[in-house]
Structures are given as structure tokens and as C-alpha cells.
Design an enzyme around this catalytic site. Structure first.
Site, mmCIF file in Angstrom:
data_model
loop_
_atom_site.group_PDB
_atom_site.id
_atom_site.type_symbol
_atom_site.label_atom_id
_atom_site.label_comp_id
_atom_site.label_asym_id
_atom_site.label_seq_id
_atom_site.Cartn_x
_atom_site.Cartn_y
_atom_site.Cartn_z
ATOM 1 N N ARG A 241 7.616 -2.560 2.600
ATOM 2 C CA ARG A 241 7.770 -2.912 4.157
ATOM 3 C C ARG A 241 8.632 -4.036 4.578
ATOM 4 O O ARG A 241 8.070 -4.827 4.065
ATOM 5 C CB ARG A 241 6.589 -2.152 4.435
ATOM 6 C CG ARG A 241 7.408 -0.262 4.961
ATOM 7 C CD ARG A 241 5.924 -0.308 5.478
ATOM 8 N NE ARG A 241 4.858 1.309 5.474
ATOM 9 C CZ ARG A 241 3.665 1.233 6.025
ATOM 10 N NH1 ARG A 241 3.015 0.800 6.389
ATOM 11 N NH2 ARG A 241 3.954 2.491 5.824
ATOM 12 N N ASP B 47 2.084 10.308 13.339
ATOM 13 C CA ASP B 47 2.888 8.769 13.516
ATOM 14 C C ASP B 47 4.290 8.739 13.214
ATOM 15 O O ASP B 47 4.672 10.164 13.194
ATOM 16 C CB ASP B 47 2.063 7.904 12.869
ATOM 17 C CG ASP B 47 2.007 8.539 11.086
ATOM 18 O OD1 ASP B 47 2.449 9.554 11.070
ATOM 19 O OD2 ASP B 47 2.684 7.295 10.786
ATOM 20 N N ARG C 85 -8.819 -6.356 7.782
ATOM 21 C CA ARG C 85 -9.517 -5.048 8.505
ATOM 22 C C ARG C 85 -11.110 -5.216 8.499
ATOM 23 O O ARG C 85 -11.616 -5.577 6.912
ATOM 24 C CB ARG C 85 -9.234 -4.213 7.837
ATOM 25 C CG ARG C 85 -7.392 -3.580 8.511
ATOM 26 C CD ARG C 85 -7.598 -2.578 7.943
ATOM 27 N NE ARG C 85 -5.347 -2.233 7.647
ATOM 28 C CZ ARG C 85 -5.031 -2.297 8.751
ATOM 29 N NH1 ARG C 85 -4.717 -2.640 9.982
ATOM 30 N NH2 ARG C 85 -3.176 -2.123 7.949
ATOM 31 N N THR D 47 0.623 -1.069 0.054
ATOM 32 C CA THR D 47 -0.123 0.060 0.224
ATOM 33 C C THR D 47 0.744 1.093 -0.088
ATOM 34 O O THR D 47 0.462 2.132 -0.839
ATOM 35 C CB THR D 47 -0.971 -0.223 1.480
ATOM 36 O OG1 THR D 47 -2.034 -1.651 0.957
ATOM 37 C CG2 THR D 47 -2.106 0.912 1.321
ATOM 38 N N ASP E 205 5.934 9.018 10.717
ATOM 39 C CA ASP E 205 6.342 9.788 9.819
ATOM 40 C C ASP E 205 5.713 10.964 9.925
ATOM 41 O O ASP E 205 6.059 11.473 8.121
ATOM 42 C CB ASP E 205 6.576 8.749 8.166
ATOM 43 C CG ASP E 205 5.665 8.419 8.265
ATOM 44 O OD1 ASP E 205 4.408 7.934 8.453
ATOM 45 O OD2 ASP E 205 4.759 8.416 6.604
ATOM 46 N N LYS F 289 -0.711 12.230 3.200
ATOM 47 C CA LYS F 289 -1.253 12.867 4.164
ATOM 48 C C LYS F 289 -0.857 13.548 4.837
ATOM 49 O O LYS F 289 0.580 13.280 5.081
ATOM 50 C CB LYS F 289 -2.224 11.607 4.230
ATOM 51 C CG LYS F 289 -0.987 10.380 4.975
ATOM 52 C CD LYS F 289 -2.305 9.540 5.292
ATOM 53 C CE LYS F 289 -1.218 7.907 6.161
ATOM 54 N NZ LYS F 289 -1.570 6.969 4.801
ATOM 55 N N GLU G 282 -9.220 6.723 6.929
ATOM 56 C CA GLU G 282 -10.241 6.113 8.130
ATOM 57 C C GLU G 282 -9.151 5.896 8.669
ATOM 58 O O GLU G 282 -9.290 5.991 10.415
ATOM 59 C CB GLU G 282 -10.903 4.783 8.099
ATOM 60 C CG GLU G 282 -10.608 3.857 7.174
ATOM 61 C CD GLU G 282 -9.424 3.479 8.418
ATOM 62 O OE1 GLU G 282 -9.545 3.386 9.374
ATOM 63 O OE2 GLU G 282 -8.726 2.891 7.197
ATOM 64 N N SER G 283 -7.737 5.568 8.019
ATOM 65 C CA SER G 283 -6.764 5.069 8.695
ATOM 66 C C SER G 283 -5.880 6.199 9.018
ATOM 67 O O SER G 283 -4.825 6.649 9.438
ATOM 68 C CB SER G 283 -5.952 4.325 8.070
ATOM 69 O OG SER G 283 -5.866 5.150 7.247
ATOM 70 N N HIS H 26 3.947 3.827 10.903
ATOM 71 C CA HIS H 26 3.508 3.753 12.085
ATOM 72 C C HIS H 26 3.800 2.623 12.907
ATOM 73 O O HIS H 26 3.687 1.841 14.253
ATOM 74 C CB HIS H 26 1.721 4.311 12.418
ATOM 75 C CG HIS H 26 1.473 2.806 10.999
ATOM 76 N ND1 HIS H 26 1.277 3.141 9.757
ATOM 77 C CD2 HIS H 26 1.244 1.507 11.587
ATOM 78 C CE1 HIS H 26 1.275 2.042 9.158
ATOM 79 N NE2 HIS H 26 0.230 1.164 9.730
ATOM 80 N N LYS I 200 9.896 3.762 0.114
ATOM 81 C CA LYS I 200 9.072 5.140 -1.022
ATOM 82 C C LYS I 200 9.283 5.895 -1.362
ATOM 83 O O LYS I 200 10.160 6.508 -1.311
ATOM 84 C CB LYS I 200 7.554 4.719 -0.422
ATOM 85 C CG LYS I 200 6.665 5.150 -0.615
ATOM 86 C CD LYS I 200 5.323 5.500 0.405
ATOM 87 C CE LYS I 200 5.298 7.307 0.311
ATOM 88 N NZ LYS I 200 4.648 7.640 1.068
HETATM 89 C C1 G1P Z 1 -2.887 1.204 5.920
HETATM 90 C C2 G1P Z 1 -4.189 1.967 5.974
HETATM 91 C C3 G1P Z 1 -4.074 2.966 4.951
HETATM 92 C C4 G1P Z 1 -3.185 3.579 4.541
HETATM 93 C C5 G1P Z 1 -1.564 3.219 4.267
HETATM 94 C C6 G1P Z 1 -0.311 3.605 5.021
HETATM 95 O O1 G1P Z 1 -2.594 0.497 4.797
HETATM 96 O O2 G1P Z 1 -5.470 1.102 6.270
HETATM 97 O O3 G1P Z 1 -5.286 3.684 4.984
HETATM 98 O O4 G1P Z 1 -3.073 4.345 3.456
HETATM 99 O O5 G1P Z 1 -1.690 2.076 5.836
HETATM 100 O O6 G1P Z 1 -0.825 4.091 5.621
HETATM 101 P P1 G1P Z 1 -3.466 -1.170 4.449
HETATM 102 O O7 G1P Z 1 -2.214 -1.931 6.146
HETATM 103 O O8 G1P Z 1 -4.587 -1.201 5.062
HETATM 104 O O9 G1P Z 1 -3.522 -1.655 3.767
HETATM 105 ZN ZN ZN Z 2 2.807 6.904 7.929
#
Ligand code: G1P
Ligand code: ZN
Length: 544
Positions: free
Chosen positions: A22, A278, A497, A18, A280, A377, A365-366, A114, A126
Site C-alpha cells: 500500500r 469498507d 494502536r 499487513t 474493498d 474476511k 477487532e478491526s 479502508h 495484493k
Molecule cells: C489493520 C487491522 C488488521 C487488518 C488489516 C487489514 O492492520 O488492524 O486487523 O487485518 O488492517 O485490513 P494494521 O494497520 O493494524 O496492521
Molecule cells: Zn478492506
């Protein structure tokens, strides 16, 4: 300068998720692992005359070593101009801003957001493109493809650069600028928000605040902006020194991981406003005296009050939210007659909409909220937006939230995460859900009737690219929803999730505890996905 070609072997697991690649630090420390991935990025980029890059990270363990390696590989691949945060530090939104401001080709962010840090924890890398936003899938697919067949990489024979001293360093035709990580960002914030007004209420104690930097990158940013510039008393920013292991905690601003802050805000000592960010610096959690504002509500409230901040006073072009984010912002958009987009999870999907000015504000929402000011963000931005709203309205957070719900209705919302689930079991859960979809519409369960059940697929309105399998949605006739998806950022097993959302128009029911209001949906979710039954777990790992 000597450029060496080093023979290497491909690693099969370098597929970005995403948000970048990582992995555990130990994985990144394998021979040539980081080098392979960095070379794969540079080899995949189109030829360009722009040879400049921004580099910075959240200060987690391995940040410095990785920065040195990246510079040497970048030099070997023809890059000549570098903007690097002092000590290798830059928040994610600050990198995005620097790329845009100094018009570099792109930037590399060293962070696992995070996720915890330290020798046995996580690291990440990234690439962000020239718009300042995360590399879209066309790029990350290319990076991965290259990493699968890589047989050598190029690296310059250079001494380690001095990351500690501000100013320019020149090595032959290479120019390296070590910058203060906060200066440019603070200037940007001052251009968007009413700093004079904020100072008048914050420095006089009319608006008291607490900010938890969680031993991560926003420490220096929040101390400078909230304390030095806006005059909050010293100590208003807690856990302000970035640590390589974030003090052993998850630098994740939610009720579970920023527990102390949450407890403070529900105690007699609560300040008027509190927030956390968080690892970063791109996430935010907003709290008021005796109230937690869900990120979905926060986005909606910011959208509804955007005109109160000078940078947005001329109006906003539209809004977007990720699919699992509650529909609270949709209601505001409808009332304001603004376009509203629903995108897959991940900030990269907002990039095209922001670039085309289809939207000004967006969020997830995260704990992610942001705007067109950068292409990531931005945690501290959201905090300043809230402070600007509070200063202008001169009302407590809880009053603003309750009045918002009274006007638009409340989307009662909660997310349940099951972490480190065996990958096979997790995939079987998703398959089991898929197998039920076609028969669900029209069926009733307890007090809910299924309106639609599908797997979310997104066609980008700007470039028409299609992203499939972006989460399973079960929508009910009253607007409530249950969403299931697997995380794309975890590093151990799979994370399921479950997103639960119930729409409540009746203001007399707005004070309910979300877990009570959502109890029936929580049971239904288990009935559909059988996560407890299949894993033997009795409860989610984290509830946010
Ligand atoms: C999670 C969050 C998502 C956010 C991403 C990066 O991804 O749910 O909204 O953009 O971290 O901070 P996920 O682990 O759900 O793929
Ligand atoms: Zn972050």
C-alpha cells in the site's frame, strides 16, 4: 504477440505490509513502480501448469490503469486465462471466492481497503494464492526480495482490453472473461443463508435495515442482494455507487467514519438493523436500534448462534481471533467445547487453520469477520449472518447482545489509534514498552495486578512457521488486557494502536459506557507507553 523486456531499477520500499503493498497513488505512478512489483510477484511464484488469474479491485483511482498493466505483464509471464470483474471491479471476498470456484492459480486485488482514494490518496495491490487467501509471509518475503534486485520486467504489446463489456475476449491463445462482479458471490450467499426467510421479513418491512456502502465496492453487491433479491425498499442501501475517491471520505466502517449511519441508529428514526462496509468490501460494522456491536462481540455472537444459518447448521469446527481482538469468542468456544486459536493481526494467519478445517469462523477487532466459505474476511457475509440470526430469533439486536453478555459476561472493549506518529518516536515507544516487560508481572497498578507481560509470538500449528514481534501484551489477573502494536498498513509515519479490554461478569454493569469503564486502563496505557508525553498529543486520532 510481441513481448518486450524493459530495463528497470529496483525501488527499496516494496515490502508488503499487513495486507499487500500500500502506497500513495503518486508512488505507484512512478516509472515502472507497479510493473516492478507485479513482475516480482510473477517471478517469485513456483512454476505451475495453471496459467489462470482473477483480477479485480475496489474501483479506487488508478484501478483501471493498473488492471491494464497487470494483464500485459501477466501475459508476458505466460498467463493465458483471465477472469476480470466488469469495469475492473471485484470486492476482496468476491475475488477469494472466484479463485476457489474457478480454481485459478491466484488473483490480484487492487485496493488499499479502508484507506482514502484519489490522485493524492492511497492505492494498493495484493496477491492471493490458490486457496483464495492472502499470500502468506513466505510469499511476500520472496516478492520483496525479488523487488530489491529486479533489473527488468516483461510486458506484452497488447491493446488495452475492453473492461466494460461482459463476455469472453480472445487474443491469440489468451482468453479473457469479463464477468458480472456480483453473480457468483450472490449465489454463494444464497447457499449459506436462508434467503426465503430473509425475504419474508425484509420485503414485508418486519425487519427494517439500512446499509452504508460508503461509495465503495459493496454498493453493487448490497443493492443486488439486499434490495433486488431480498426485497429491502429502494434506498435502503445508501452511498451505493462506487466512486474513485469514495466521495472524499475514508471508506472505513466504524463509528468515526460512518458517522451519519451511527447517528441515525441512535436517533428516533433508527431502523431495526444497520451496517456498513469498507472500500474493498471485506470489513463490516453492525448496529442495531440504539446499539453498536463491537466486532469482537459480533464474532462471539455469530459463533454462539451459528447453527441458525443453514450453511452452518451442521456445526462449526472451531474459532479463531487475532490477538488484540477481545476474548469474547473464547468464552463461547469454551462453553461449546470448541477449539479456539489466537493468531497475529492480519487475515493471512487464519488461512492454514481454515484450510485444515481447524476453524470455521474467525475475526478481528478491526471490523473483520469471516468463515471457511472464502479465505478473506467478508463484510456482506457478516451482515447476512446477522440478518439471518435476527430473522430466526425475532428479537431486536440490543436484546440479543444483552442476553449474550448476561450469559458469558461482557468484554468491554475499545481501541485508541495515534496516527501519523513520527516513525522514530513510535519505535522508541515500542522499545520503551519492551524494556519494561520483564519486571511487570506481579506488580499492581490502581485496581489491576499484572498477570503477564510479553511480546506476542505465534507458531502456526499447521506449518510451524514462527511470526515474532506481533504486539506487546499486558494481561491482568482479572482477564483485562492492554495491547500495543504498530500498524502494518499505514502509509504516513507510524500508527500506534492501543487495545483496551476489561472483563465484566456482573450484568448490572453491562450498560456502562466503554470509555468510562475503561478509564483506568486508558490511564495505565499512557503510563506504560507515554505516547501523549512523547508526541505532545492530547488524545487519540481515532477511537473505535
Ligand atoms: C489493520 C487491522 C488488521 C487488518 C488489516 C487489514 O492492520 O488492524 O486487523 O487485518 O488492517 O485490513 P494494521 O494497520 O493494524 O496492521
Ligand atoms: Zn478492506
Amino acid at each position: 504477440m510481441q513481448i518486450n523486456t524493459i530495463q528497470t531499477q529496483a525501488y527499496s520500499d516494496q515490502k508488503p505490509g499487513t495486507s499487500g503493498l500500500r502506497k500513495k497513488v503518486k508512488v505507484f505512478q512512478q516509472d515502472h513502480y507497479l510493473e516492478n512489483f507485479v513482475q516480482s510477484i510473477f517471478s517469485s511464484l513456483e512454476e505451475s501448469d495453471n496459467k489462470s488469474l482473477v483480477i479485480g479491485g475496489d474501483g479506487r483511482y488508478f484501478n483501471r490503469e493498473a488492471t491494464q498493466i497487470i494483464v500485459k505483464i501477466a501475459v508476458a509471464n505466460g498467463f493465458t486465462d483471465f477472469i476480470i470483474g466488469q469495469d475492473g471491479l471485484l470486492s476482496t471476498p468476491a475475488v477469494s471466492h472466484l479463485i476457489r470456484k474457478y480454481k485459478t492459480l491466484g488473483g490480484l486485488i487492487l485496493s488499499a481497503s479502508h484507506n482514502p482514494g484519489g490522485p493524492d490518496e492511497d492505492f494498493g495491490i495484493k496477491y492471493n494464492i490458490s486457496s483464495g487467501g492472502p499470500a502468506p509471509e513466505q510469499y511476500t518475503d520472496d516478492f520483496f526480495a525479488y523487488s530489491q534486485t529486479i533489473s527488468s520486467y516483461q510486458i506484452a504489446e497488447l491493446d488495452d482490453i475492453d473492461l466494460n463489456t461482459l463476455g469472453e475476449q480472445t487474443i491469440g491463445n489468451i482468453n479473457i472473461r469479463i464477468i458480472d462482479p456480483v453473480d457468483d458471490y450472490a449465489e454463494l450467499m444464497a447457499s449459506l443463508f436462508d434467503f426465503d426467510l430473509l425475504k419474508s421479513v425484509i420485503s414485508t418491512g418486519k425487519l427494517s435495515l439500512r446499509f452504508d456502502a460508503m461509495h465503495a465496492i459493496t454498493g453493487p453487491y448490497a443493492s443486488r442482494i439486499l434490495e433486488d433479491i431480498l426485497g429491502a425498499p429502494k434506498g435502503s442501501v445508501i452511498n451505493a455507487i462506487p466512486l474513485e475517491d469514495f466521495g472524499g471520505h475514508h471508506p472505513d466502517p466504524n463509528l468515526a467514519h460512518a458517522k451519519e449511519l451511527a447517528e441515525l441508529m441512535f436517533s428516533a428514526d433508527a431502523t431495526d438493523f444497520a451496517a456498513a462496509s469498507d472500500g474493498d468490501g471485506d470489513r463490516n460494522m453492525i448496529l442495531g436500534n440504539n446499539i453498536f456491536v463491537t466486532p469482537s462481540d459480533s464474532l462471539a455472537i455469530i459463533a454462539a448462534n451459528a447453527q441458525l444459518a443453514p450453511g452452518y447448521a451442521a456445526g462449526i469446527s472451531g474459532v479463531a481471533r487475532s490477538m488484540p481482538t477481545s476474548q469474547a469468542v473464547d468464552r463461547v468456544a469454551k462453553a461449546m467445547n470448541l477449539p479456539c486459536f489466537e493468531t497475529p493481526t492480519g487475515w493471512k494467519f487464519f488461512g492454514n487453520l481454515l484450510d485444515a478445517d481447524k476453524i470455521t469462523l474467525c475475526g478481528e477487532e478491526s471490523f473483520g469477520t469471516g468463515s471457511s466459505h472464502v479465505r478473506e474476511k467478508d463484510g456482506l457475509w457478516a451482515v447476512l449472518f446477522w440478518l439471518n440470526i435476527l430473522a430466526k430469533k425475532a428479537q431486536p439486536v440490543s436484546q440479543i447482545v444483552h442476553e449474550h453478555w448476561a450469559k458469558y459476561g461482557r468484554d468491554i472493549y475499545c481501541r485508541h489509534d495515534y496516527e501519523a506518529v513520527d516513525t522514530e518516536i513510535a519505535n522508541a515507544i515500542m522499545d520503551h514498552l519492551r524494556s519494561q516487560l520483564s519486571a511487570l508481572a506481579g506488580q499492581s497498578f490502581a485496581s489491576y495486578t499484572v498477570d503477564y507481560a510479553d511480546e506476542f509470538s505465534y507458531t502456526d500449528p499447521i506449518d510451524n512457521s514462527v511470526s515474532e514481534q506481533q504486539g506487546i501484551r499486558i494481561g491482568f489477573t482479572d482477564g483485562s488486557r492492554i495491547i500495543f502494536r504498530l500498524s502494518g498498513t499505514g502509509t504516513v509515519g507510524a500508527t500506534l494502536r492501543i487495545y483496551l479490554e476489561k472483563y465484566e461478569a456482573d450484568a448490572t454493569k453491562h450498560a456502562q459506557d466503554p470509555q468510562d469503564a475503561l478509564a483506568e486502563l486508558i490511564e495505565l496505557a499512557e503510563q506504560f507507553c507515554q505516547v501523549k508525553q512523547r508526541t505532545g498529543r492530547v488524545e487519540p486520532t481515532v477511537i473505535t
